[in-house]
Write an enzyme that holds these catalytic residues in place. Structure first.
Site, PDB file in Angstrom:
ATOM      1  N   LYS A 269       0.815  -1.231   0.000  1.00  0.00           N
ATOM      2  CA  LYS A 269       0.000   0.000   0.000  1.00  0.00           C
ATOM      3  C   LYS A 269       0.848   1.281   0.000  1.00  0.00           C
ATOM      4  O   LYS A 269       0.410   2.299  -0.510  1.00  0.00           O
ATOM      5  CB  LYS A 269      -0.974  -0.013   1.174  1.00  0.00           C
ATOM      6  CG  LYS A 269      -2.124  -0.990   0.965  1.00  0.00           C
ATOM      7  CD  LYS A 269      -3.167  -0.899   2.047  1.00  0.00           C
ATOM      8  CE  LYS A 269      -4.213  -1.980   1.836  1.00  0.00           C
ATOM      9  NZ  LYS A 269      -5.291  -1.947   2.807  1.00  0.00           N
ATOM     10  N   ASP A 306      -9.967   2.792   1.664  1.00  0.00           N
ATOM     11  CA  ASP A 306     -10.091   2.155   2.982  1.00  0.00           C
ATOM     12  C   ASP A 306     -10.721   3.121   3.990  1.00  0.00           C
ATOM     13  O   ASP A 306     -11.564   2.730   4.794  1.00  0.00           O
ATOM     14  CB  ASP A 306      -8.709   1.732   3.513  1.00  0.00           C
ATOM     15  CG  ASP A 306      -8.221   0.426   2.888  1.00  0.00           C
ATOM     16  OD1 ASP A 306      -9.062  -0.372   2.432  1.00  0.00           O
ATOM     17  OD2 ASP A 306      -7.000   0.203   2.864  1.00  0.00           O
TER      18      ASP A 306
HETATM   19  P1  NAP Z   1       0.041  -3.929   9.037  1.00  0.00           P
HETATM   20  O1  NAP Z   1       0.383  -2.709   8.260  1.00  0.00           O
HETATM   21  O2  NAP Z   1       0.949  -5.085   9.014  1.00  0.00           O
HETATM   22  O3  NAP Z   1      -0.154  -3.439  10.583  1.00  0.00           O
HETATM   23  C1  NAP Z   1      -0.455  -4.346  11.611  1.00  0.00           C
HETATM   24  C2  NAP Z   1      -0.625  -3.601  12.938  1.00  0.00           C
HETATM   25  O4  NAP Z   1      -1.044  -4.556  13.887  1.00  0.00           O
HETATM   26  C3  NAP Z   1       0.657  -2.970  13.457  1.00  0.00           C
HETATM   27  O5  NAP Z   1       0.323  -1.822  14.186  1.00  0.00           O
HETATM   28  C4  NAP Z   1       1.208  -4.060  14.369  1.00  0.00           C
HETATM   29  O6  NAP Z   1       1.966  -3.561  15.440  1.00  0.00           O
HETATM   30  C5  NAP Z   1      -0.076  -4.641  14.921  1.00  0.00           C
HETATM   31  N1  NAP Z   1       0.106  -6.046  15.294  1.00  0.00           N
HETATM   32  C6  NAP Z   1       0.497  -7.081  14.493  1.00  0.00           C
HETATM   33  N2  NAP Z   1       0.538  -8.215  15.171  1.00  0.00           N
HETATM   34  C7  NAP Z   1       0.198  -7.909  16.462  1.00  0.00           C
HETATM   35  C8  NAP Z   1       0.085  -8.671  17.652  1.00  0.00           C
HETATM   36  N3  NAP Z   1       0.330  -9.978  17.652  1.00  0.00           N
HETATM   37  N4  NAP Z   1      -0.279  -8.034  18.779  1.00  0.00           N
HETATM   38  C9  NAP Z   1      -0.530  -6.694  18.796  1.00  0.00           C
HETATM   39  N5  NAP Z   1      -0.428  -5.931  17.694  1.00  0.00           N
HETATM   40  C10 NAP Z   1      -0.069  -6.526  16.553  1.00  0.00           C
HETATM   41  O7  NAP Z   1      -1.385  -4.491   8.603  1.00  0.00           O
HETATM   42  P2  NAP Z   1      -2.638  -3.670   8.040  1.00  0.00           P
HETATM   43  O8  NAP Z   1      -2.587  -3.549   6.567  1.00  0.00           O
HETATM   44  O9  NAP Z   1      -2.785  -2.417   8.823  1.00  0.00           O
HETATM   45  O10 NAP Z   1      -3.839  -4.680   8.360  1.00  0.00           O
HETATM   46  C11 NAP Z   1      -4.252  -4.964   9.694  1.00  0.00           C
HETATM   47  C12 NAP Z   1      -5.501  -5.837   9.664  1.00  0.00           C
HETATM   48  O11 NAP Z   1      -6.584  -5.057   9.152  1.00  0.00           O
HETATM   49  C13 NAP Z   1      -5.390  -7.014   8.686  1.00  0.00           C
HETATM   50  O12 NAP Z   1      -4.985  -8.152   9.378  1.00  0.00           O
HETATM   51  C14 NAP Z   1      -6.773  -7.177   8.102  1.00  0.00           C
HETATM   52  O13 NAP Z   1      -7.451  -8.212   8.783  1.00  0.00           O
HETATM   53  C15 NAP Z   1      -7.474  -5.889   8.447  1.00  0.00           C
HETATM   54  N6  NAP Z   1      -7.915  -5.188   7.212  1.00  0.00           N
HETATM   55  C16 NAP Z   1      -9.223  -5.174   6.946  1.00  0.00           C
HETATM   56  C17 NAP Z   1      -9.709  -4.525   5.812  1.00  0.00           C
HETATM   57  C18 NAP Z   1     -11.181  -4.513   5.523  1.00  0.00           C
HETATM   58  O14 NAP Z   1     -11.578  -4.118   4.410  1.00  0.00           O
HETATM   59  N7  NAP Z   1     -12.019  -4.889   6.458  1.00  0.00           N
HETATM   60  C19 NAP Z   1      -8.815  -3.874   4.927  1.00  0.00           C
HETATM   61  C20 NAP Z   1      -7.453  -3.917   5.227  1.00  0.00           C
HETATM   62  C21 NAP Z   1      -7.021  -4.578   6.381  1.00  0.00           C
HETATM   63  P3  NAP Z   1       3.544  -3.251  15.324  1.00  0.00           P
HETATM   64  O15 NAP Z   1       3.642  -1.824  14.861  1.00  0.00           O
HETATM   65  O16 NAP Z   1       4.030  -3.437  16.719  1.00  0.00           O
HETATM   66  O17 NAP Z   1       4.118  -4.246  14.357  1.00  0.00           O
END
Ligand code: NAP
Length: 463
Positions: A269, A306
């Site tokens: 992204k 988003d």
């Molecule tokens: P990302 O950029 O990888 O960010 C993940 C975030 O979650 C970071 O802040 C990370 O913290 C935190 N995290 C990861 N593992 C963790 C754990 N075990 N315990 C606590 N915090 C944790 O991912 P993203 O693109 O933002 O996506 C996040 C989630 O949003 C996805 O898994 C997906 O399910 C959901 N999503 C949904 C939609 C929708 O349309 N509904 C669209 C996009 C995403 P750190 O900074 O410490 O690494």
């Protein structure tokens, strides 16, 4: 030959080129402005003068809805594509060709025309203003593009006829595209369909490809959703997977195959922004991430939908106190949406430095993860992957939830996450990630095709 619909601003040559293109193909030419005049028994300046633009748009909608489904070349009024209902009718079993011209050429052509003004501005400024206002709609009506400045109607019609026969990608580009897709992990049925579309010569040169760009992205619901919508709306498109560890390679393949659009997912992204010609104001300046690419007339333009998916279900919570869990890609879109609704937002993240950085960027507060119990928010949004299959952990414990809390989990696989289950048991209002997915996809479809889908239509393909 199917229906060929010519779109574009007034003065780009739709009527003259339309007549010539129709003659070349031995099909009738239908001009929606002429049909409006016939139907109302008045000229267009008279309709504008007597009843105003709104009445004109109403008659135009009726005329477009009544266009025959048979082979024809259709010329549309310059503002027809702004209306979603018009786009549903114009797009069905049709190919849209966007005609453009530079402002001087349009100005010279319009100076000889009796068309009513659309603003109080002098002609040149009016053209610039209207082109700017309608830019996104014209992009959404451009399966093919033709710049008609400095060319005759006959030459432009010849060129369009050639383009429609061959499509944009060369045989070599199609072969390279197939090599790209064969290198991925595509299901056999998907690969077979791509082999048909990219054969030399292609089975239908007017079919345009779209897809999801990610690594991995085989789990994406995009193909089921968008291919279902293409069938329902009679669109000549195919949505597939662009799965590759290198976004540069994906963008190169997309450009050389004249792809119409991409959904962008983890981990591209942010990185995709380096490969775009233009990025819209929300995505570029504030969120710093792109989840949608529109390819139009040789340019790749990035958007973020988003944040709209997070904002829509929360419009009744303006000014609320919110806690956002996570500081990654989707969290920045969520923070932007919550701030857009004037919420007081505190970001909690596993790595506090990232929470601080995002908070500074979007005018939020930040705190350590374990301070949640002191914050008493009206809303909590989970933007971490906790709870996403096969992980069954919830980011909060059941005793941290209370009945007047709204819980929005952005995770959508499974549809009912452990956090949502706990929130339901506590009597909280809940919003699932499927709602966000549906809304951001609805916005993508609008950017690509100019069609504003009802929620129920999208949800049919997400259950
Ligand atoms: P990302 O950029 O990888 O960010 C993940 C975030 O979650 C970071 O802040 C990370 O913290 C935190 N995290 C990861 N593992 C963790 C754990 N075990 N315990 C606590 N915090 C944790 O991912 P993203 O693109 O933002 O996506 C996040 C989630 O949003 C996805 O898994 C997906 O399910 C959901 N999503 C949904 C939609 C929708 O349309 N509904 C669209 C996009 C995403 P750190 O900074 O410490 O690494």
């Amino acid at each position: 030959m199917k229906r060929i619909v010519l779109t574009g601003f007034r003065g780009t040559g739709k009527t003259e080129i339309g007549k010539q293109l129709a003659a070349l193909n031995g099909v009738p030419f239908l001009d929606t402005d002429a049909l409006i005049e016939q139907k109302s028994g008045r000229s267009i300046p008279e309709i504008f003068h007597d009843d105003g633009e709104e009445r004109f748009r109403h008659i135009e909608r009726e005329v477009i809805a009544g266009l025959p489904a048979a082979d024809a070349v259709i010329g549309t009024g310059g503002g027809a594509v702004v209306d979603s209902e018009n786009m549903v009718h114009l797009r069905r079993e049709s190919t849209l060709v966007l005609l453009s011209a530079d402002i001087d050429t349009i100005g010279q052509r319009l100076a000889r025309s009796p068309r009513p003004p659309l603003t109080n501005l002098p002609l040149r400024e009016e053209i610039a203003e209207m082109l700017d206002r309608r830019r996104q709609h014209y992009r959404a009506s451009s399966d093919f593009c033709m710049d008609t400045s400095g060319t005759t109607a006959a030459a432009a019609a010849e060129k369009i006829a050639g383009l429609l026969k061959t499509g944009v990608p060369s045989d070599a580009a199609r072969a390279d595209g197939l090599t790209f897709f064969r290198g991925g992990r595509l299901p056999a049925t998907v690969l077979r369909r791509l082999e048909q579309i990219l054969a030399a010569p292609p089975s239908d040169p007017q079919t345009r490809i779209l897809g999801v760009a990610g690594y991995p992205c085989a789990h994406s619901r995009g193909p089921r959703l968008f291919n279902g919508l293409f069938t329902e709306f009679g669109l000549n498109n195919y949505y597939t997977f662009f799965e590759d560890p290198d976004i540069g390679r994906i963008m190169q393949a997309a450009r050389s195959l004249d792809v119409k659009g991409l959904s962008v997912t983890i981990p591209f992204k942010r990185d995709v922004m380096e490969h775009l010609d233009e990025v819209d104001e929300h995505a570029a300046q504030q969120i710093g991430a792109v989840n949608t690419v529109v390819f139009a007339c040789g340019s790749a333009i990035g958007y973020n939908t988003d944040w709209l998916g997070v904002r829509k279900p929360l419009v009744d919570m303006k000014g609320a106190k919110a806690v956002l869990l996570g500081a990654g890609g989707v969290a920045s879109a969520a923070a932007y949406a919550l701030r857009d609704l004037d919420m007081d937002v505190t970001i909690l993240n596993r790595t506090p430095a990232k929470a601080k950085e995002l908070a500074q960027q979007l005018d939020c507060r930040w705190a350590a993860w374990n301070t949640f119990d002191h914050l008493h928010p009206d809303l909590v949004v989970n933007a971490t992957p906790l709870g996403m299959e096969p992980d069954t952990r919830s980011p909060l414990t059941a005793d941290q939830l209370y009945p007047d809390l709204t819980v929005f989990d952005l995770v959508y696989t499974p549809p009912i996450t452990p956090l949502i289950e706990q929130a339901l048991a506590k009597g909280c209002r809940t919003i699932t990630g499927t709602g966000m997915f549906a809304e951001q996809a609805r916005e993508q479809f609008y950017l690509w095709f100019g069609i504003d889908l009802p929620d129920e239509t999208i949800r049919k393909y997400l259950t």
